[in-house]
Structure formats: structure tokens, C-alpha cells
Scaffold this motif. Structure first.
Motif, PDB file in Angstrom:
ATOM      1  N   ASP A 104       0.847  -1.104   0.087  1.00 44.07           N
ATOM      2  CA  ASP A 104      -0.038  -0.112  -0.022  1.00 44.07           C
ATOM      3  C   ASP A 104       0.853   1.224   0.069  1.00 44.07           C
ATOM      4  OD1 ASP A 104      -2.382   1.465  -0.318  1.00 44.07           O
ATOM      5  OD2 ASP A 104      -2.728   1.326   1.955  1.00 44.07           O
TER       6      ASP A 104
ATOM      7  N   THR B  55       2.792   4.509  -2.302  1.00 40.73           N
ATOM      8  CA  THR B  55       2.858   5.306  -3.467  1.00 40.73           C
ATOM      9  C   THR B  55       4.010   5.391  -4.064  1.00 40.73           C
ATOM     10  OG1 THR B  55       3.143   7.426  -2.203  1.00 40.73           O
ATOM     11  CG2 THR B  55       0.973   6.735  -2.463  1.00 40.73           C
ATOM     12  N   THR B  56       4.252   5.812  -5.372  1.00 44.37           N
ATOM     13  CA  THR B  56       5.454   5.994  -6.066  1.00 44.37           C
ATOM     14  C   THR B  56       6.399   6.791  -5.357  1.00 44.37           C
ATOM     15  OG1 THR B  56       4.339   5.481  -7.964  1.00 44.37           O
ATOM     16  CG2 THR B  56       6.490   6.414  -8.200  1.00 44.37           C
ATOM     17  N   GLU B  57       5.943   8.019  -4.758  1.00 46.66           N
ATOM     18  CA  GLU B  57       6.512   8.973  -4.134  1.00 46.66           C
ATOM     19  C   GLU B  57       6.994   8.384  -2.746  1.00 46.66           C
ATOM     20  OE1 GLU B  57       3.728   9.558  -5.565  1.00 46.66           O
ATOM     21  OE2 GLU B  57       4.559  11.008  -7.389  1.00 46.66           O
ATOM     22  N   GLU B  58       6.478   7.664  -2.020  1.00 45.83           N
ATOM     23  CA  GLU B  58       6.764   6.681  -0.841  1.00 45.83           C
ATOM     24  C   GLU B  58       7.973   5.832  -1.076  1.00 45.83           C
ATOM     25  OE1 GLU B  58       2.751   7.050   1.822  1.00 45.83           O
ATOM     26  OE2 GLU B  58       2.995   5.476   0.454  1.00 45.83           O
TER      27      GLU B  58
ATOM     28  N   PHE C 114       1.549  -1.689  -9.149  1.00 50.60           N
ATOM     29  CA  PHE C 114       1.022  -0.520  -8.808  1.00 50.60           C
ATOM     30  C   PHE C 114      -0.136  -0.530  -9.640  1.00 50.60           C
ATOM     31  CE2 PHE C 114       3.509   0.765 -12.325  1.00 50.60           C
ATOM     32  CZ  PHE C 114       2.820   1.691 -13.193  1.00 50.60           C
TER      33      PHE C 114
ATOM     34  N   ASP D  12       4.830   9.175 -10.426  1.00 52.72           N
ATOM     35  CA  ASP D  12       3.735   8.491 -11.063  1.00 52.72           C
ATOM     36  C   ASP D  12       3.861   8.906 -12.504  1.00 52.72           C
ATOM     37  OD1 ASP D  12       2.615   7.303  -8.967  1.00 52.72           O
ATOM     38  OD2 ASP D  12       1.200   8.812  -8.372  1.00 52.72           O
TER      39      ASP D  12
END
Length: 146
Positions: free
Chosen positions: A56, A58-61, A78, A136
């Protein structure tokens, strides 16, 4: 003789269990929850191991989890929303080799790249040099999903 030594030196053993983790990651896409496995090479052991498993995310995380000057392999599953509004899972392989890495490390990762890429089951692969690029938008552009 020297070329044979370089070839042998570049290949690493894959830690037991990695194939199962990557297979599970590949087939978890139907849940449409972003997941990633970050893999690294332990040089002293000539072994590819899992550095981290993320769920769970994100790309940024994911970008925040990457080291500044050490290469990594990333298998990332993703969700992507298509132009017609459908949400589909996307499994990709990211070869991260930032500037400033030890050249011997980069060569070792490059030598094991194909082996790990094939093991990942990903259909597409991208190279990442600057972790700040990992967004993203960048990933979708690199994978030609637009």
C-alpha cells in the motif's frame, strides 16, 4: 582467462525464497493495492536478497525508501487508471543505479540485471538514475502507458 573471471564475478546467487516473494507480488495485482519489493546485492556473500517489502505504497513513498548512492532492483506492482477509466495492475522492474555509486557495485548489479529481471516476471523494465525522478508521471511515461 580475465574475461571468464569477470563473468563469474558478476553473477550472484539469489537468496532462497525470493522467487516465491516475487511471484506473490506479481499475482497480487488483482487486489489493486500497490506493492513493492526492493532487492540488493550483499557483495561479501555474492547474494541477491530482499532489502524491503512494502505494501500500500505510493510511487513517491517508494522513492523515499531508496538509498542515495547505492544501486537497487525494485519490483513494483501498482495501479494505473487507463484513459477509458479502467484501473489495471502494472508490474514493472526498476533498475536503480544513482550517480556517485561505486563503479564496482554498478558493474555487479548490471551483471545480475537480466537474471533478476527474468525472475521478477515483469514485462517492462526502466532504469532510474536520479531517485527524484521517480513519480507517477515519470513512471507512466517510461512505461509508455499514456
Amino acid at each position: 582467462m580475465a574475461s571468464q573471471n569477470l563473468e563469474t564475478q558478476a553473477m550472484c546467487e539469489v537468496e532462497e525464497g525470493i522467487a516465491d516473494v516475487l511471484k506473490k507480488l506479481k499475482y497480487s495485482g488483482r487486489n489493486i493495492v500497490a506493492k513493492a519489493a526492493i532487492l540488493k546485492i550483499i557483495v561479501k556473500e555474492d547474494k541477491i536478497v530482499i532489502d524491503d517489502e512494502l505494501e500500500d505504497i505510493t510511487t513517491e513513498e517508494l522513492r523515499e525508501e531508496l538509498p542515495e548512492i547505492q544501486p537497487r532492483y525494485i519490483v513494483y506492482n501498482f495501479k494505473h487508471t487507463t484513459k477509458d477509466g479502467r484501473t489495471t495492475p502494472q508490474l514493472c522492474f526498476i533498475y536503480y543505479h544513482p550517480q556517485g555509486c561505486n563503479p564496482n557495485q554498478v558493474m555487479r548489479y548490471a551483471g545480475c540485471y537480466q537474471k533478476v529481471y527474468e525472475l521478477s516476471g515483469a514485462v517492462q523494465s526502466v532504469e532510474l538514475v536520479d531517485c527524484e525522478d521517480l513519480t507517477d508521471e515519470w513512471l507512466i511515461k517510461q512505461l509508455r502507458l499514456t
